[in-house]
Scaffold this active site. Sequence first.
Site, PDB file in Angstrom:
ATOM      1  N   ALA A  67       0.871  -1.176   0.000  1.00 39.33           N
ATOM      2  CA  ALA A  67       0.000   0.000   0.000  1.00 39.33           C
ATOM      3  C   ALA A  67       0.907   1.226   0.000  1.00 39.33           C
ATOM      4  CB  ALA A  67      -0.884  -0.021   1.244  1.00 39.33           C
ATOM      5  N   GLY A 111       0.745  -4.964   0.961  1.00 42.36           N
ATOM      6  CA  GLY A 111      -0.416  -5.064   0.067  1.00 42.36           C
ATOM      7  C   GLY A 111      -0.092  -5.730  -1.265  1.00 42.36           C
ATOM      8  N   GLU A 114      -0.292  -9.315  -0.545  1.00 43.93           N
ATOM      9  CA  GLU A 114      -1.717  -9.617  -0.339  1.00 43.93           C
ATOM     10  C   GLU A 114      -2.471  -9.661  -1.656  1.00 43.93           C
ATOM     11  OE1 GLU A 114      -1.880  -6.383   2.553  1.00 43.93           O
ATOM     12  OE2 GLU A 114      -2.587  -7.824   4.043  1.00 43.93           O
ATOM     13  N   GLU A 134       4.629  -4.952   7.410  1.00 40.53           N
ATOM     14  CA  GLU A 134       3.854  -3.920   8.120  1.00 40.53           C
ATOM     15  C   GLU A 134       4.316  -3.718   9.553  1.00 40.53           C
ATOM     16  OE1 GLU A 134       2.598  -6.339   6.236  1.00 40.53           O
ATOM     17  OE2 GLU A 134       1.099  -5.502   4.871  1.00 40.53           O
TER      18      GLU A 134
HETATM   19  N1  CAA Z   1       4.663   3.252  -0.524  1.00 32.47           N
HETATM   20  C1  CAA Z   1       5.084   4.432  -1.044  1.00 32.47           C
HETATM   21  N2  CAA Z   1       6.249   4.567  -1.684  1.00 32.47           N
HETATM   22  C2  CAA Z   1       7.044   3.478  -1.802  1.00 32.47           C
HETATM   23  C3  CAA Z   1       6.674   2.229  -1.270  1.00 32.47           C
HETATM   24  C4  CAA Z   1       5.409   2.136  -0.604  1.00 32.47           C
HETATM   25  N3  CAA Z   1       4.955   0.968  -0.105  1.00 32.47           N
HETATM   26  N4  CAA Z   1       7.665   1.345  -1.523  1.00 32.47           N
HETATM   27  C5  CAA Z   1       8.615   2.009  -2.201  1.00 32.47           C
HETATM   28  N5  CAA Z   1       8.233   3.305  -2.369  1.00 32.47           N
HETATM   29  C6  CAA Z   1       8.988   4.372  -3.045  1.00 32.47           C
HETATM   30  C7  CAA Z   1      10.146   4.859  -2.195  1.00 32.47           C
HETATM   31  O1  CAA Z   1       9.685   5.793  -1.235  1.00 32.47           O
HETATM   32  C8  CAA Z   1      11.043   5.479  -3.234  1.00 32.47           C
HETATM   33  O2  CAA Z   1      10.514   6.731  -3.591  1.00 32.47           O
HETATM   34  P1  CAA Z   1      11.499   8.033  -3.699  1.00 32.47           P
HETATM   35  O3  CAA Z   1      12.410   7.685  -4.840  1.00 32.47           O
HETATM   36  O4  CAA Z   1      10.556   9.135  -3.983  1.00 32.47           O
HETATM   37  O5  CAA Z   1      12.218   8.114  -2.412  1.00 32.47           O
HETATM   38  C9  CAA Z   1      10.850   4.545  -4.445  1.00 32.47           C
HETATM   39  O6  CAA Z   1       9.611   3.863  -4.213  1.00 32.47           O
HETATM   40  C10 CAA Z   1      11.945   3.507  -4.572  1.00 32.47           C
HETATM   41  O7  CAA Z   1      12.055   2.830  -3.333  1.00 32.47           O
HETATM   42  P2  CAA Z   1      13.459   2.606  -2.563  1.00 32.47           P
HETATM   43  O8  CAA Z   1      14.385   3.744  -2.829  1.00 32.47           O
HETATM   44  O9  CAA Z   1      13.151   2.310  -1.137  1.00 32.47           O
HETATM   45  O10 CAA Z   1      13.975   1.291  -3.327  1.00 32.47           O
HETATM   46  P3  CAA Z   1      14.944   0.156  -2.777  1.00 32.47           P
HETATM   47  O11 CAA Z   1      15.262  -0.688  -3.964  1.00 32.47           O
HETATM   48  O12 CAA Z   1      16.054   0.761  -1.993  1.00 32.47           O
HETATM   49  O13 CAA Z   1      14.058  -0.699  -1.730  1.00 32.47           O
HETATM   50  C11 CAA Z   1      12.061  -1.841  -0.990  1.00 32.47           C
HETATM   51  C12 CAA Z   1      12.978  -1.447  -2.169  1.00 32.47           C
HETATM   52  C13 CAA Z   1      12.786  -2.836  -0.065  1.00 32.47           C
HETATM   53  C14 CAA Z   1      10.821  -2.509  -1.586  1.00 32.47           C
HETATM   54  C15 CAA Z   1      11.671  -0.588  -0.169  1.00 32.47           C
HETATM   55  O14 CAA Z   1      11.175   0.391  -1.070  1.00 32.47           O
HETATM   56  C16 CAA Z   1      10.618  -0.818   0.862  1.00 32.47           C
HETATM   57  O15 CAA Z   1      10.904  -1.352   1.920  1.00 32.47           O
HETATM   58  N6  CAA Z   1       9.351  -0.397   0.598  1.00 32.47           N
HETATM   59  C17 CAA Z   1       8.261  -0.451   1.537  1.00 32.47           C
HETATM   60  C18 CAA Z   1       7.708  -1.860   1.651  1.00 32.47           C
HETATM   61  C19 CAA Z   1       6.606  -1.909   2.683  1.00 32.47           C
HETATM   62  O16 CAA Z   1       6.778  -1.601   3.847  1.00 32.47           O
HETATM   63  N7  CAA Z   1       5.388  -2.309   2.239  1.00 32.47           N
HETATM   64  C20 CAA Z   1       4.247  -2.444   3.088  1.00 32.47           C
HETATM   65  C21 CAA Z   1       3.376  -1.247   2.993  1.00 32.47           C
HETATM   66  S1  CAA Z   1       2.091  -1.258   4.199  1.00 32.47           S
HETATM   67  C22 CAA Z   1       0.856  -2.165   3.529  1.00 32.47           C
HETATM   68  O17 CAA Z   1       0.960  -2.680   2.446  1.00 32.47           O
HETATM   69  C23 CAA Z   1      -0.410  -2.302   4.379  1.00 32.47           C
HETATM   70  C24 CAA Z   1      -1.330  -3.395   3.941  1.00 32.47           C
HETATM   71  O18 CAA Z   1      -1.383  -4.450   4.528  1.00 32.47           O
HETATM   72  C25 CAA Z   1      -2.235  -3.195   2.807  1.00 32.47           C
END
Ligand code: CAA
Length: 260
Positions: A67, A111, A114, A134
């Site tokens: 998400a 998400g 999921e 999460e």
């Molecule tokens: N939401 C918003 N933006 C996101 C995102 C997310 N879930 N995941 C990645 N992005 C964005 C980053 O903020 C970044 O944007 P900027 O360039 O503007 O800074 C861009 O995508 C690239 O990401 P990274 O620089 O972090 O890329 P990376 O290769 O270094 O890392 C990753 C990749 C490990 C996937 C890392 O991006 C990450 O940990 N992302 C978040 C994953 C996460 O926590 N997901 C769960 C979300 S909560 C949820 O989903 C609730 C539910 O149950 C429905």
Amino acid sequence: LRGYEFIKTSKSDKGALLIELNRPKALNALCTPLIIELNQALKEAETDSSIGATVITGSEKAFAAGADIKEMKDLSFSDAYGKDFIENWSEQVYNVKKPIIAAVNGFALGGGCELAMMADVLYVGEKAKFGQPEIKLGVIPGAGGSQRLARAIGKAKAMEICLTGDMFSAQQAYDWGLAAKIFPPEQLVSEAVKTAEKIASYSKIAVKAVKEVINEGYNLGLDQGIKYERRVFHSLFGSHDQKEGMSAFAEKREPKWKDE
Ligand code: CAA
């Protein structure tokens, strides 16, 4: 098919719809407009009689990184609860009647994991990475992750994954029975489309019934599930396509489905 901003759609001439999540700068984070478009495309597939099955995929780097954290970070409890945050999108995907295949390369987190598990069939590329991170954000999965994971791979592994936020690999997803098949990344999408086309070549009424009985049975005890399956099986003897399928076999010819 119409133009979209956050997804790309294409239709094969053998009845498969391919939906590519297309928000590369945010690793396909599932922002509201993306979800609205995804649901719109699935809704159109549902009413388009030339489409038999849908493949949802992302890019080689990310299926979907979850998400959209930036979008939801300021939500209040009453925003989330009052508008039933996530229910409105996850239930729509799950309630689609035509089969959905998720073809996952790269990250399928939160998400994204999921969404992949909501699909009817999961195919993975060898480098795919799954997880429910999460817990690292101070929350828990909200689109069925804890529940579907526990049912698919067992409580112990699901608990460990949701409590640690650690990722698991494509090979693990396959070994644990979460994924149906594993492919080299570059073959993944074409193999998924091939499967969707195979499904699309069958009677849509029988395909719909298969999806329905497996999903219904998943929530029932074995005896009830078997009874439910048998009732639906019986009902198909009222269809044109049952007569056609069995006559074609007896006459050694290809069936001509009417989807009725
Ligand atoms: N939401 C918003 N933006 C996101 C995102 C997310 N879930 N995941 C990645 N992005 C964005 C980053 O903020 C970044 O944007 P900027 O360039 O503007 O800074 C861009 O995508 C690239 O990401 P990274 O620089 O972090 O890329 P990376 O290769 O270094 O890392 C990753 C990749 C490990 C996937 C890392 O991006 C990450 O940990 N992302 C978040 C994953 C996460 O926590 N997901 C769960 C979300 S909560 C949820 O989903 C609730 C539910 O149950 C429905």
